[in-house]
Design a protein around this motif. Structure first.
Motif, short mmCIF file in Angstrom:
data_model
loop_
_atom_site.label_atom_id
_atom_site.label_comp_id
_atom_site.label_asym_id
_atom_site.label_seq_id
_atom_site.Cartn_x
_atom_site.Cartn_y
_atom_site.Cartn_z
N ARG A 33 0.83 -1.21 0.00
CA ARG A 33 0.00 0.00 0.00
C ARG A 33 0.86 1.26 0.00
O ARG A 33 0.45 2.29 -0.52
N ASP A 81 -9.19 -9.22 -2.32
CA ASP A 81 -10.59 -9.62 -2.54
C ASP A 81 -11.11 -9.01 -3.85
O ASP A 81 -12.30 -8.78 -4.00
N ALA A 123 -2.18 8.19 -5.35
CA ALA A 123 -2.27 6.86 -5.95
C ALA A 123 -2.63 6.92 -7.43
O ALA A 123 -2.10 6.16 -8.24
N PHE A 167 -1.55 4.27 -1.20
CA PHE A 167 -2.71 4.32 -0.30
C PHE A 167 -2.30 4.69 1.12
O PHE A 167 -3.13 5.07 1.93
N PHE A 207 -6.15 -6.55 -5.98
CA PHE A 207 -6.47 -6.61 -4.55
C PHE A 207 -6.80 -8.03 -4.14
O PHE A 207 -7.27 -8.83 -4.95
N ALA A 262 -11.97 -6.48 -5.36
CA ALA A 262 -12.57 -5.14 -5.42
C ALA A 262 -13.05 -4.79 -6.83
O ALA A 262 -12.87 -3.67 -7.30
N LEU A 263 -13.68 -5.73 -7.49
CA LEU A 263 -14.29 -5.44 -8.80
C LEU A 263 -15.52 -4.59 -8.57
O LEU A 263 -16.25 -4.79 -7.60
N PHE A 264 -15.76 -3.62 -9.47
CA PHE A 264 -16.92 -2.73 -9.29
C PHE A 264 -18.19 -3.52 -9.58
O PHE A 264 -18.41 -3.97 -10.71
N ARG A 285 -7.99 -6.23 -15.40
CA ARG A 285 -8.24 -4.82 -15.13
C ARG A 285 -6.95 -4.09 -14.78
O ARG A 285 -6.75 -2.93 -15.14
N ALA A 286 -6.07 -4.78 -14.05
CA ALA A 286 -4.83 -4.13 -13.64
C ALA A 286 -3.79 -4.13 -14.75
O ALA A 286 -3.05 -3.17 -14.94
N VAL A 332 1.66 2.41 -11.19
CA VAL A 332 1.52 1.04 -10.70
C VAL A 332 0.04 0.69 -10.67
O VAL A 332 -0.81 1.56 -10.59
N ASN A 333 -0.27 -0.58 -10.75
CA ASN A 333 -1.64 -1.04 -10.57
C ASN A 333 -1.66 -2.21 -9.62
O ASN A 333 -0.66 -2.91 -9.47
N THR A 334 -2.80 -2.38 -8.98
CA THR A 334 -2.90 -3.36 -7.91
C THR A 334 -3.96 -4.40 -8.22
O THR A 334 -5.02 -4.07 -8.74
#
Ligand SMILES: Nc1ncnc2c1ncn2[C@@H]1O[C@H](COP(=O)(O)OP(=O)(O)O)[C@@H](O)[C@H]1O
Ligand SMILES: [Mg+2]
Lengths: 379, 286
Positions: free
Chosen positions: A56, A92, A81, A61, A90, A94-96, A155-156, A86-88
């Motif tokens: 993080r 869990d 951020a 973050f 996550f 965290a998809l929208f 996505r990342a 960079v991309n993360t």
């Protein structure tokens, strides 16, 4: 280092005191780490050791309490951020939930003002890369955990970041799927050539996937190295214990030479091991040896030539009694109590037709293993 | 004892039996009065404002000819009230969800519903004291030398909207708070991570995901606002006359019961439209 993608310099992170806590939480302490361009770097450690916090901090973050973070040579102090390259992925995902899979993957490109047609084309490509070409119009909740994981990855990755941060991305998957995804991820990383910083508490995962591993404990980075370095020459007792299985024998140093220290473990047996931190005679040390490196034979039998440690003068030898026997399918584990009361675990592979000798409880046995498989640890 | 399997039809019968009290209640106190109002609205005015035969559409013609302006004003005032409550209530609800401790959140919520402890009428009267020609606001401004003449604050549409916003803000804050406290802030981090700044994250992620609360809040404010008569009576004077006041007038003194009924039916139609809107957009996002 010229080709360090991510540099962490003296990074500290403390969380302020929360209600019901005595002191501030020191999540990351004195962290110095370079992560190189294109490598697969695994950050390994038990739960609560500060892995997520480190990630993080890189993602932006959290802000470090002290120290500097550079990405691609640029200091990240004060960079939010959403401006960091960079991309993360996550833990869990965290998809929208209100967007389809395609919309999720396109989101990051829209933020970069990529024209719609091109954004769509790249999103579809990314979904093909993660082998999910036919789920574009589904909502995340209609997908399995493994599929959601792939969407999160797409996505990342679609933004082609300089560094991809992954926080235990396979943690929620069952074992079989996890093994599959490990291979796929590794393959994909080589294919796209993006630097991966991969957080995991699973040592096997780190060993099989990473180019280099950093082992963390209580907010501190204990050792950084290639998987075989970490496995073969753990720097501390914690690392040796956390990565794979290890026997620890306490003893006192008798003498040392350039490579080895000779350690008395029970007043009668001297064992040799390679030292990293210099040791002096009379010093209390720990000897570490992996269970699968130890050969076991009946007490009254001479070592045969096919043994892993053929030359007697380069092996450690100690006598003991079998305390317990566990048949594990691929191998058998013996626990052997040696003179002085310390216990040693031995793992013998069950190879059909090769070695038929097996031992029972209370059998007298001789253990021997190579000096080079033995580490002298001072802390 | 033999095992006994309850069948589907048995379940169904039991369900109806259980629902019977509620159905009776609804039929007796909701549906029946509604039908009566509908019938009255189609009758003619008798002596003293009573409803008599023959049936006619006259009342509806009057509603749309003579009182169209009032209806329009009511809708506008209610919409404006709803909009202001939304713009003020969303940040307030957000502020409450972001308190660090459970106590902080509960205390803030307590403050939001604290006004309910005093009678609505008394609270609305208090606004007269604040807004009047010699009220607190005018006195303060005069003393500060910012104005030379007292401002006309009372008996304006402004005063009505102010009173309504004050009265109904909690109805906006509470459902939005409920939605926001279920909202997972990691979605914002995910959006930031993908390059969205906080403004974009709000419009693209947070607002869509808290829409059920927003819609519920809007409905809860809009419906009582459009039917209001106390607030508009006390703070609006003649310039703030609303459809609620018209209806009230038809049922008191020298009124007109069928006209009052027709006005009520029209107002109800507006509310039904609002509810259909809710059904369309509020439920979808679950
Ligand atoms: N936001 C926070 N506030 C307070 N303490 C935190 C916060 N985040 C993490 N910590 C603490 O910091 C330590 C490291 O946490 P974390 O980085 O999540 O560990 P890991 O990912 O290795 O399991 C833990 O003791 C945790 O309780
Ligand atoms: Mg973690």
């Amino acid at each position: 280092m010229a080709d360090a993608k991510v540099e962490l310099i003296d990074v500290h992170k403390e969380f302020p005191i929360r209600a019901g806590e005595a002191s501030a939480v020191r999540a990351v302490h004195d962290l110095n780490l370079d992560i190189y361009d294109g490598e697969f770097f695994a950050l390994l450690g038990p739960s609560g050791c500060g892995k997520t916090t480190t990630l993080r901090l890189i993602a932006g973050f959290e802000q470090p309490t002290a120290g500097k973070i550079l990405i691609d040579g640029r200091p990240m102090h004060g960079v939010p951020a959403f401006y960091r390259p960079v991309n993360t992925v996550f833990q869990d995902y965290a998809l929208f939930p209100h967007m389809t899979v395609l919309q999720n993957v396109m989101f990051g490109l829209q933020m970069d003002r990529v024209p719609k047609q091109e954004a769509q084309r790249r999103a579809v490509e990314a979904l093909e890369l993660v082998r999910l070409p036919n789920a574009m119009n589904r909502k995340p909740r209609e997908m399995s955990g493994g599929q959601q994981q792939r969407v999160a990855l797409a996505r990342a990755i679609v933004k082609r970041p300089k560094v991809l941060l992954l926080d235990e991305p396979l943690g929620a998957l069952d074992l079989k799927l996890r093994r599959e995804m490990q291979l796929e991820l590794k393959e994909m990383q080589q294919q796209v050539g993006i630097t991966f910083v991969y957080v995991t508490h699973d040592q096997e995962e780190a060993l099989t996937m990473a180019n280099r591993i950093g082992v963390m404990s209580s907010g501190e980075l204990l050792q950084v190295g290639r998987p075989e370095e970490i496995y073969e020459s753990p720097a501390t007792r914690f690392v040796a214990d956390f990565i794979g299985e290890t026997n620890f024998l306490n003893g006192t140093v008798n003498t040392t030479d350039d490579e080895y220290a000779y350690v008395d473990v029970n007043g009668e047996t001297e064992l040799a091991g390679m030292w990293e931190d210099s040791v002096k005679p009379q010093q209390q040390v720990t000897l570490a040896v992996r269970p699968e490196r130890i050969a076991i034979r009946p007490y009254n039998e001479a070592p045969d030539d096919s043994d892993r440690s053929a030359r007697a003068e380069e092996t450690n030898t100690i006598a003991g009694h079998v305390v317990s026997v566990h048949y594990m399918g691929t191998d058998t584990r013996y626990m052997v109590r040696v003179g002085g009361g310390q216990a040693i675990n031995v793992r013998v592979q069950n190879v059909l037709g090769q070695r038929t000798t097996s031992f029972k409880e209370r059998d007298a046995v001789i253990l021997n293993w190579g000096r080079d498989s033995t580490r002298i640890l001072t802390h | 004892m033999a095992a006994r399997v309850t069948t589907r039809s048995e379940h169904k019968a039991g369900g109806i039996l259980l629902a019977l009290p509620a159905l009776l209640w609804l039929g007796l106190f909701f549906l029946l009065p509604l039908i009566i109002v509908l019938i009255i609205s189609l009758m003619s005015r008798g002596s003293g404002g009573s409803a008599v035969l023959p049936f006619t559409f006259d009342q509806y013609t009057r509603v749309f000819d003579t009182f169209w302006i009032v209806l329009q004003r009511s809708i506008l005032v209610a919409l404006l009230t709803t909009a202001i409550c939304l713009v003020a209530g969303y940040p307030l609800a957000y502020f409450i969800t972001r308190r660090k401790t459970a106590f902080g959140r509960q205390f803030a919520l307590f403050l939001v519903i604290l006004p309910f402890w005093t009678n609505f009428l008394i609270r609305t009267y208090a606004w007269r004291v604040i807004l009047g020609r010699e009220g607190l606001v005018n006195n303060a401004l005069l003393n500060a030398g910012l104005i030379t003449e007292p401002l006309t604050l009372l008996n304006t549409e402004f005063a009505v909207v102010l009173g309504l916003v004050y009265g109904f803000l909690p109805f906006m804050v509470l459902p939005i708070y409920a939605s926001l406290s279920r909202f997972d802030h990691r979605y914002i981090e995910a959006a930031n991570d993908l390059g969205a700044n906080d403004v974009t994250s709000f419009w693209r992620i947070m607002l869509p995901l808290t829409m059920p609360g927003v819609i519920a809040g809007c409905i809860l404010v809009f419906i009582p606002a459009i039917g209001t008569f106390v607030t508009s009576d006390l703070l609006g004077g003649t310039r703030g006359l609303m459809i609620g006041n018209l209806i009230q007038n038809q049922y008191s003194g020298n009124g007109n019961m069928p006209l009052g009924a027709a006005l009520s039916v029209v107002m109800m139609m507006v509310v039904v439209v609002a509810l259909l809107f809710y059904a369309r957009f509020g439920e979808e996002k679950k």
